[in-house]
Enzyme design. Structure first.
Site, short mmCIF file in Angstrom:
data_model
loop_
_atom_site.label_atom_id
_atom_site.label_comp_id
_atom_site.label_asym_id
_atom_site.label_seq_id
_atom_site.Cartn_x
_atom_site.Cartn_y
_atom_site.Cartn_z
CE LYS A 135 -6.01 4.73 2.27
NZ LYS A 135 -5.08 6.02 2.54
CG HIS A 141 -1.88 4.50 5.55
ND1 HIS A 141 -1.59 4.38 3.93
CD2 HIS A 141 -2.20 3.63 5.42
CE1 HIS A 141 -2.33 3.58 3.34
NE2 HIS A 141 -1.88 2.57 4.95
CG PHE A 166 0.25 -6.07 4.05
CD1 PHE A 166 -0.14 -5.49 5.48
CD2 PHE A 166 -0.46 -7.16 3.67
CE1 PHE A 166 -1.30 -5.68 5.78
CE2 PHE A 166 -1.72 -7.80 3.75
CZ PHE A 166 -2.63 -6.87 4.99
CD GLU A 188 -2.18 7.99 9.20
OE1 GLU A 188 -2.73 7.08 8.93
OE2 GLU A 188 -1.44 9.05 8.68
CG HIS A 225 -6.64 1.09 1.50
ND1 HIS A 225 -5.81 2.30 0.70
CD2 HIS A 225 -6.31 0.27 2.48
CE1 HIS A 225 -4.25 1.39 0.74
NE2 HIS A 225 -4.61 1.16 2.25
CB CYS A 277 -1.22 0.23 1.27
SG CYS A 277 -2.65 -1.16 1.01
#
Lengths: 394, 263
Positions: free
Chosen positions: A318, A289, A381, A300, A323, A160
């Site tokens: 988002k 994010h 990831f 975050e 996402h 991502c």
């Protein structure tokens, strides 16, 4: 780093086709998510789907690239005068001096998913063009051919963070002198692998995702393609929008869970600020994010507060797009550019107040305010972290 | 623009090529090539729970990375990394595709997070406790040259050593029929600014395709053609033989990477 001018930028997602649509949906706080009606997907989830791309075909000489990812990339390339801007850059630099560096996590794997359902008695797949659809190289090869470029062609795939890393990696190529300009960005499209994958981790929201909400319950997956043309900035570019700083790090902690204190995120954000040569106070907006999972948003929030306290407004967009995975970093670079251009800080969608345990400056309503520099975060990831500073070139 | 980088360490694994020390005389054409089945070693750098989760492509990547870093003497946690692979961990992708087409369509969460292209990079970061930036890229048959170009650019732009790892294993059926890869091969280079003990390279993109069949010691042609990362063999052969001179490595249909081995 020396600032790079963003000569052109475009994005297509559930926020709409091109940047005018993105600005309009951001300003009117109209989400693009809807219940998923694609076949073979997990039950009861919402997605950010771009239907307009589905009937599109690549031009005939590039017909072999046809797949969901190529169609979305093609739709995005046609917006905001992007192809014309690239043609002008070719005239300035030569086609061989323009690199293509694009992020994707799943490329055209949806083509393989469809073929899998049509396997023969012996298990063999029906023939299709694996190299120009499923393979990671398909996206930048298509864009390079479509734009008539002859420079290096690099598919980035860091989950991502792919779309954000593409900006960083292209900046590296330009700094080393390998290219004078670069097409950067990314594209990722809805496929069964990612929806069922996040379902297996129990990370999909039941309705539309609500990042930073106290009762947030996960991710909505979306699709997007976003592209930018980067070139070295000159003195005449002061005040134009550019890439001012880039930073990255690895967690070295776990394959799918972020470091709970967000150490990797802090390192990446600090590196981006250092690269831009600015202090945290020079940032006017942080585009998080903010995937809407319990762990990511909490991590975050702490990481942002470590650097900024609650002084800088921050939000995740988002809630509008879902996402968009390997495209999200590029899509949100375009969001940053739009926010700077429009003087807008968008508040998170679908919540009246942020999670009361949060300590950073999360906003839940739009604010009209001057934005000169935005920080955009991406985490993925494998413990991959990347942060970009997009802002007015000094 | 030309990039100049040194090679501070090398690691490699392939059929009948068990590390740089054993492979160098074979690659130099001074010892016969005897292909032998390659079993990717279990990554002892990782804790046992993580170790069990790694597939063959990740295992090859971690093994050659460890060899190259040891050869260079650099602390592994201080190196930025560039990982390059065309096929990724095909075994994981194939089992997920298989599971998606069973009646309940449920897939394994561990397999899902292992399906990302940067799985090898993620495990390397965990194995050596590194928080340094890392990028993972693809590139089909041009994956080695693409990765080398990128890693060299990073060395020149950043003025620091970079660990470059390229790894590929065959895709299982039925994908293997559409993307044939007959051999497993992985290679790692610790690249450094300027010159270094294993030699130096001059690198630049070239707007000509690479020759389809480069000259190699007897027997290595099958490996070269059977794995995208093994397109590096002409370079490895020149390094092993101490042979200076230039070559074109495949990168795209209409472009290659010009690599010159310097003294």
């Amino acid at each position: 780093m020396r600032p790079l001018r963003i000569t052109a930028i475009t994005a297509t997602s559930a926020m709409g086709t091109g940047l005018a649509a993105m600005h309009e949906t951001l300003a009117s706080r109209r989400a693009g998510l809807a219940p998923c009606d694609l076949p073979g997907m997990p039950d009861g989830v919402w997605v950010g789907r771009v239907r307009e791309a589905e009937a599109l075909q690549p031009p005939a000489p590039l017909a072999a690239f046809a797949c969901r990812n190529t169609r979305l990339a093609e739709l995005a390339l046609r917006q905001d005068g992007f192809m014309e801007a690239v043609a002008a850059a070719v005239a300035r630099h030569g086609a061989g001096r323009i690199a293509v560096v694009l992020g994707t996590s799943t490329s055209g794997i949806e083509e393989t998913e469809q073929a899998w359902a049509r396997r023969g008695q012996d298990g063999a797949l029906p023939p299709y063009d694996f190299a120009r659809t499923h393979d990671l190289h398909a996206l930048p090869r298509y864009v390079r051919a479509r734009l008539g470029l002859r420079g290096p062609c690099i598919p980035i795939s860091t989950a991502c963070t792919s779309g954000a890393r593409a900006f960083l990696d292209a900046a590296t190529l330009i700094a080393a002198g390998v290219a004078d300009a670069a097409i950067v960005g990314g594209a990722d499209t809805l496929c069964r692998l990612t929806l069922h994958g996040f379902a297996s981790l129990e990370l999909l929201a039941k309705g539309p995702t609500r990042p930073c909400a106290e009762d947030r319950d996960g991710i909505s997956i979306g699709e997007a393609a976003a592209f930018a043309l980067l070139e070295r900035a000159g003195p005449e570019d002061a005040g134009r929008i550019g890439l001012l700083g880039v930073g990255a790090s690895s967690d070295g902690h776990h394959m799918s869970s972020p470091h709970p204190e967000g150490l990797g995120a802090v390192t990446a954000m600090r590196a981006a600020l250092d690269s831009a040569g600015i202090a945290p106070a020079a940032i006017d907006y942080v585009n998080m994010h903010g995937t809407g999972t319990r762990a990511n948003d909490a991590m975050e929030d702490r990481a942002i507060a470590r650097l900024f306290g609650d002084a800088v407004p921050c939000s995740s967009t988002k809630g509008w797009t879902g996402h968009t995975l390997g495209a999200s970093g590029a899509l949100e670079a375009a969001v940053a550019a739009v926010c700077i251009q429009a003087g807008l800080v968008p508040g998170c969608l679908g919540l009246a107040r942020p999670d009361p345990s949060f300590v950073s400056g999360v906003v839940v309503e739009n604010r009209a305010t001057r934005v000169d520099r935005a920080l955009s975060n991406s985490f993925g990831f494998g413990g991959s972290n990347c942060a970009l500073v997009i802002g007015r070139i000094p | 623009m030309t990039l100049l980088v040194g090679i501070a360490g090398i690691g490699l694994l392939g059929p009948g090529l068990a590390g740089w020390a054993q492979a160098a005389p074979v690659l130099a054409g001074q010892a016969p090539y005897a292909p032998a089945p390659l079993t990717p070693p279990a990554p002892t750098l990782l804790p046992p729970t993580e170790r069990r989760r790694t597939g063959p492509s990740v295992r090859l990547a971690l093994a050659v990375a460890a060899e190259a870093v040891q050869d260079s003497g650099a602390p592994p946690e201080e190196l930025d990394t560039v990982f390059a692979s065309s096929n990724g961990e095909g075994q994981v992708i194939t089992s997920i595709l298989e599971a998606l087409h069973t009646p309940d369509g449920a897939i394994s969460p561990t397999q899902f997070h292992n399906s990302v292209h940067n799985a090898a990079a993620g495990y390397w970061g965990i194995a050596v406790g590194s928080s340094r930036p890392s990028v993972s890229l693809g590139g089909y048959d041009g994956v080695f040259a693409t990765g080398l170009l990128h890693a060299a650019a990073q060395v020149v732009a950043g003025g620091e050593k970079v660990l470059f790892v390229a790894h590929d294993v065959p895709l299982p059926p039925p994908l293997g029929a559409l993307r044939p890869t007959s051999e497993s091969f992985a290679l790692a280079l610790v690249l450094a600014p300027g010159g270094a003990r294993r030699g130096a390279l001059r690198i630049e993109p070239c707007e000509l395709p690479a020759p389809a069949a480069p000259t190699l010691p007897p027997g290595l042609g099958t490996l070269h053609d059977g794995n995208p990362v093994a397109r590096a063999l002409p370079l490895l052969s020149a390094l092993a033989a101490g042979r200076h001179g230039g070559m074109l490595l495949p990168m795209l249909d209409d472009a290659s990477l010009s690599v010159t081995v310097l003294g």
